[in-house]
Each structure stands twice: as structure tokens, then as C-alpha cells.
Scaffold this motif. Structure first.
Motif, PDB file in Angstrom:
ATOM      1  N   ASN A   1       5.205   3.234   8.217  1.00 23.96           N
ATOM      2  CA  ASN A   1       6.423   3.488   7.925  1.00 23.96           C
ATOM      3  C   ASN A   1       6.616   4.500   7.142  1.00 23.96           C
ATOM      4  O   ASN A   1       7.841   4.852   7.234  1.00 23.96           O
ATOM      5  CB  ASN A   1       6.805   2.238   7.191  1.00 23.96           C
ATOM      6  CG  ASN A   1       6.917   0.854   8.088  1.00 23.96           C
ATOM      7  OD1 ASN A   1       7.291   1.143   9.398  1.00 23.96           O
ATOM      8  ND2 ASN A   1       6.424  -0.346   7.728  1.00 23.96           N
ATOM      9  N   LEU A   2       6.034   4.884   6.497  1.00 24.17           N
ATOM     10  CA  LEU A   2       6.061   6.103   5.608  1.00 24.17           C
ATOM     11  C   LEU A   2       6.396   7.503   6.368  1.00 24.17           C
ATOM     12  O   LEU A   2       7.264   8.367   5.851  1.00 24.17           O
ATOM     13  CB  LEU A   2       5.115   6.307   4.543  1.00 24.17           C
ATOM     14  CG  LEU A   2       4.643   5.293   3.448  1.00 24.17           C
ATOM     15  CD1 LEU A   2       3.701   5.724   2.745  1.00 24.17           C
ATOM     16  CD2 LEU A   2       5.990   5.079   2.590  1.00 24.17           C
ATOM     17  N   LEU A   3       5.602   7.273   7.509  1.00 25.04           N
ATOM     18  CA  LEU A   3       5.831   8.691   8.459  1.00 25.04           C
ATOM     19  C   LEU A   3       7.468   8.725   8.936  1.00 25.04           C
ATOM     20  O   LEU A   3       7.874   9.724   9.315  1.00 25.04           O
ATOM     21  CB  LEU A   3       4.783   8.576   9.525  1.00 25.04           C
ATOM     22  CG  LEU A   3       3.102   8.382   9.023  1.00 25.04           C
ATOM     23  CD1 LEU A   3       2.251   8.732  10.158  1.00 25.04           C
ATOM     24  CD2 LEU A   3       3.143   9.774   8.052  1.00 25.04           C
TER      25      LEU A   3
ATOM     26  N   LEU B   1      18.133   1.685   5.440  1.00 25.07           N
ATOM     27  CA  LEU B   1      17.275   1.679   3.953  1.00 25.07           C
ATOM     28  C   LEU B   1      18.317   2.192   3.065  1.00 25.07           C
ATOM     29  O   LEU B   1      19.238   3.112   3.352  1.00 25.07           O
ATOM     30  CB  LEU B   1      16.191   2.138   3.902  1.00 25.07           C
ATOM     31  CG  LEU B   1      14.894   2.115   4.893  1.00 25.07           C
ATOM     32  CD1 LEU B   1      13.751   2.857   4.748  1.00 25.07           C
ATOM     33  CD2 LEU B   1      14.574   0.621   4.687  1.00 25.07           C
ATOM     34  N   THR B   2      18.079   1.686   1.810  1.00 27.52           N
ATOM     35  CA  THR B   2      19.142   2.291   0.540  1.00 27.52           C
ATOM     36  C   THR B   2      18.526   3.707   0.200  1.00 27.52           C
ATOM     37  O   THR B   2      17.222   3.819   0.515  1.00 27.52           O
ATOM     38  CB  THR B   2      19.326   1.364  -0.612  1.00 27.52           C
ATOM     39  OG1 THR B   2      17.784   1.139  -1.094  1.00 27.52           O
ATOM     40  CG2 THR B   2      19.819   0.148  -0.077  1.00 27.52           C
ATOM     41  N   GLN B   3      19.250   4.591  -0.521  1.00 23.66           N
ATOM     42  CA  GLN B   3      18.714   5.690  -0.966  1.00 23.66           C
ATOM     43  C   GLN B   3      17.661   5.450  -1.647  1.00 23.66           C
ATOM     44  O   GLN B   3      16.555   6.238  -1.852  1.00 23.66           O
ATOM     45  CB  GLN B   3      19.896   6.528  -1.750  1.00 23.66           C
ATOM     46  CG  GLN B   3      19.623   7.864  -2.187  1.00 23.66           C
ATOM     47  CD  GLN B   3      20.595   8.742  -2.791  1.00 23.66           C
ATOM     48  OE1 GLN B   3      21.456   8.358  -2.583  1.00 23.66           O
ATOM     49  NE2 GLN B   3      20.237   9.670  -3.362  1.00 23.66           N
ATOM     50  N   SER B   4      17.468   4.391  -2.674  1.00 19.25           N
ATOM     51  CA  SER B   4      16.574   4.247  -3.440  1.00 19.25           C
ATOM     52  C   SER B   4      15.372   3.794  -2.843  1.00 19.25           C
ATOM     53  O   SER B   4      14.271   4.154  -3.106  1.00 19.25           O
ATOM     54  CB  SER B   4      16.924   2.862  -4.536  1.00 19.25           C
ATOM     55  OG  SER B   4      15.906   2.422  -5.325  1.00 19.25           O
TER      56      SER B   4
ATOM     57  N   ALA C   1       9.830   5.290  -0.996  1.00 16.48           N
ATOM     58  CA  ALA C   1       8.640   5.519   0.371  1.00 16.48           C
ATOM     59  C   ALA C   1       8.308   7.056   0.115  1.00 16.48           C
ATOM     60  O   ALA C   1       7.065   7.337   0.405  1.00 16.48           O
ATOM     61  CB  ALA C   1       9.322   5.606   1.682  1.00 16.48           C
ATOM     62  N   LEU C   2       9.213   8.134  -0.310  1.00 19.67           N
ATOM     63  CA  LEU C   2       8.816   9.394  -0.535  1.00 19.67           C
ATOM     64  C   LEU C   2       7.891   9.742  -1.455  1.00 19.67           C
ATOM     65  O   LEU C   2       6.745  10.454  -1.165  1.00 19.67           O
ATOM     66  CB  LEU C   2      10.006  10.331  -0.736  1.00 19.67           C
ATOM     67  CG  LEU C   2      10.753  10.841   0.598  1.00 19.67           C
ATOM     68  CD1 LEU C   2      11.973  11.853   0.213  1.00 19.67           C
ATOM     69  CD2 LEU C   2       9.841  11.578   1.571  1.00 19.67           C
ATOM     70  N   ARG C   3       8.198   8.908  -2.580  1.00 25.05           N
ATOM     71  CA  ARG C   3       7.271   9.053  -3.845  1.00 25.05           C
ATOM     72  C   ARG C   3       5.741   8.469  -3.406  1.00 25.05           C
ATOM     73  O   ARG C   3       4.850   9.261  -3.852  1.00 25.05           O
ATOM     74  CB  ARG C   3       7.726   8.179  -4.924  1.00 25.05           C
ATOM     75  CG  ARG C   3       6.922   8.371  -6.226  1.00 25.05           C
ATOM     76  CD  ARG C   3       7.408   7.653  -7.496  1.00 25.05           C
ATOM     77  NE  ARG C   3       7.672   6.207  -7.191  1.00 25.05           N
ATOM     78  CZ  ARG C   3       8.936   5.883  -7.087  1.00 25.05           C
ATOM     79  NH1 ARG C   3       9.820   6.731  -6.904  1.00 25.05           N
ATOM     80  NH2 ARG C   3       8.962   4.305  -7.097  1.00 25.05           N
TER      81      ARG C   3
END
Length: 326
Positions: free
Chosen positions: A9-11, A32-35, A40-42
Motif C-alpha cells: 500500500n505504501l507503493l 486518505l487524510t493528509q496525515s 505512509a510517506l515517512r
């Protein structure tokens, strides 16, 4: 990095941020929320060991590592989706969005009637038109940001597939009431009257012989047969005066209005513009080459049922337009 540690899902988050270049837009796309997108990016950054995206203003700019990852990663995601059949396609029920690269000539001749056809057969399907004149066209196809590009291509690399849509000759357009409109067009008219021509790029963009080559894809830059025109007039001791060169096909009527200029344009465009009134079209008084308009897409989309259906609709529309020329 072991694939066993990777949440796939991170991809998808990487894909959305890479294509949208904005966390809010990526979140809307993924629901998804911005948070949640930031989180996920982190996690992905920790796995990869690179920032991947750097905030700049209100957007996100990919790092060099992200740019190098993107082609292979996005290609793999498309293949996984196609293999799993995660996106079944039913035209009448689909809410899918397709991105087509086209110039305004192709939009007039192909995309506009295609849109009318889809309104009947697939009312929930949306079309997004991107300019086929952009210098990174091949890259956009490689990255999956463009589903299909339509135009004149003299060279298509092996990773991309194509199909012929219609053959195109040339026509001459002029205002109704032009002195040359009262008779058969003569070669000396093309020397006497200044010309309007279509070109989306010259040597400064790397154009050679009327085509720009990028990543193995050679797309048309000059939408007229310059060599045929020049050679025909040279035989008479004349040279053409290219008074206006424009990348905007739909500006031709305004440029010709209340002038004695002539315009050399693709025959399909001439038919469409003349049908609106105010313009007369004539057969060129010299032999010019016939070009083939083609649809081009990435090979990974061959087995995508929805993509295949769109290609079929584009071909059907093109054949109808070609028939009108005969």
C-alpha cells in the motif's frame, strides 16, 4: 531492503504523490487524510533510506532517487493490477478516467466525436486531455500518466505499442471570397500569397526533418510537408513566404479572417474548419506525402480490458472521420 518488509500500500501512496505532486490531492485520490499520507510517506522513507519528496511551496518535488525509482515501480504496479484483474471494466457502469495526449487538431477530429460516443456508451467515463506537444511525452507514457497518445509518429520504440487510425493528406484553406477561391488553386498562388503553417517545435526543440525524437518516440513537429512545398515552388523559381507559424490549429480561422493568406493544413482539419463556415478548402497544386495518424500506448496496458475498449472506441471514431474525407 527485503520485499518482505514492504507494505505494498505504501507503493500506491508513492504513486499518488509522485503523480499529483501534492499531499492533499494524493489523499483525495486514495481516500486518505493528509496525515495518513504523510505517515505512509515517512514509513516509505525509512524503508528506502531517502527523503523521496521535498516540500516546495504547496507542492512536493521528487528527489533524484524518487525519479529513478518511478518508471520501474509504476510499471510494476500496473502489471500487478492487470494480473490480479483488480479493475474490472463495464463501459456502462465504469467511473474510470482515461488520460489522452492530443493536440488541438486531434482533439477536433478524434477526441470530440469520441467524447460524444462515450456519452452514449459509457456516461460515467471521464476523459482528461493533455498536450501531445509537451517535450516529455514519452516519459509521461512510460510513467503511466498518459494512457494513450494520438498523433503522427514516425518512430515508436519496442516498449510502446501502436495502431494506425487514419491516413491524412493535405489541404489548403483560405477565406471565402479570396481571389484564389473562385478557381482551381495554382502553384503560383502559393508563391504570391503568404502562408499560415502549423508547427509545434523547431530545431531549438531538437526537431529533425519535421519530427522530435525523445526516448525513442519520434512525434511530428511540423504539420505540413515543408519539403514538398519548397521543392514544388523551387521548380518555378519561387519560394514560399511562411508569414505566420503557429502551434494552434484552431487559431487558423482567426488568422485567415479578412486576409489574403493561405494555410497548409491536414485534410481532416481542413474539413472540420471549413464545415464551420467562412473558409474554403482546396486540393494542393503539388503532390505531398500522406501521413498516418496513430494511437500509441505502453505495452503493459495491452491486457487491460478497459484500455483495450477505449482503443477500440478511438479506432471506430477515427474510421468514421476518415470516411468523411472520401
Amino acid at each position: 531492503m527485503s520485499i518482505g518488509r514492504t507494505d505494498l500500500n505504501l507503493l500506491k501512496v508513492f504513486e499518488a504523490v509522485y503523480e499529483e505532486r501534492n499531499l492533499i490531492l494524493a489523499g483525495k485520490r486514495l481516500h486518505l487524510t493528509q496525515s495518513a499520507v504523510s505517515h505512509a510517506l515517512r514509513r516509505l522513507r525509512e524503508l528506502v533510506g531517502d527523503e523521496l519528496f521535498i516540500r516546495r511551496g504547496k507542492g512536493m518535488v521528487p528527489t533524484g532517487r524518487a525519479m529513478s525509482m518511478a518508471p520501474t515501480l509504476l510499471d510494476s504496479l500496473r502489471r500487478i493490477e492487470n494480473a490480479l484483474g483488480t479493475e474490472p471494466f463495464s463501459p456502462g457502469q465504469s467511473k474510470r478516467r482515461f488520460v489522452i495526449a492530443a493536440n488541438d487538431h486531434v482533439t477536433e477530429v478524434i477526441v470530440a466525436p469520441l467524447s460524444r460516443l462515450l456519452e452514449k456508451l459509457a456516461p460515467g467515463v471521464d476523459l482528461v486531455i493533455r498536450p501531445s506537444t509537451r517535450l516529455d511525452l514519452a516519459e509521461q507514457i512510460d510513467l503511466g500518466r498518459i494512457d494513450i497518445a494520438i498523433g503522427i509518429f514516425s518512430q515508436v520504440p519496442p516498449r510502446l505499442n501502436s495502431c494506425d487510425l487514419m491516413s491524412l493528406g493535405e489541404s489548403i484553406l483560405m477565406c471565402k471570397g479570396h481571389p484564389a477561391s473562385r478557381r482551381k488553386l495554382r502553384l503560383e498562388d502559393l508563391a504570391k500569397y503568404p502562408l499560415v503553417t502549423l508547427s509545434v517545435g523547431g530545431q531549438e526543440e531538437g526537431a529533425i526533418g519535421g519530427f522530435i525524437v525523445e526516448r525513442g518516440l519520434a512525434r511530428q513537429s511540423e504539420m505540413f510537408d515543408r519539403r514538398a512545398l519548397e521543392e514544388a515552388l523551387l521548380a518555378c523559381g519561387e519560394t514560399p513566404r511562411l508569414r505566420v507559424t503557429t502551434p494552434h490549429a484552431l487559431a487558423i480561422p482567426a488568422l485567415l479572417r479578412q486576409t489574403d493568406m493561405l494555410s497548409v493544413v491536414p485534410a481532416s482539419l481542413a474539413l472540420a474548419l471549413a464545415d464551420r463556415g467562412g473558409l474554403a478548402r482546396r486540393v494542393p497544386p503539388y503532390p505531398s506525402r500522406t501521413e498516418i495518424m496513430r494511437a500509441v500506448w505502453h505495452g503493459r496496458d495491452d491486457d487491460d480490458v478497459g484500455h483495450a475498449w477505449l482503443r477500440e472506441m478511438i479506432l471506430k471514431t477515427a474510421k468514421t472521420s476518415e470516411k468523411a474525407l472520401k
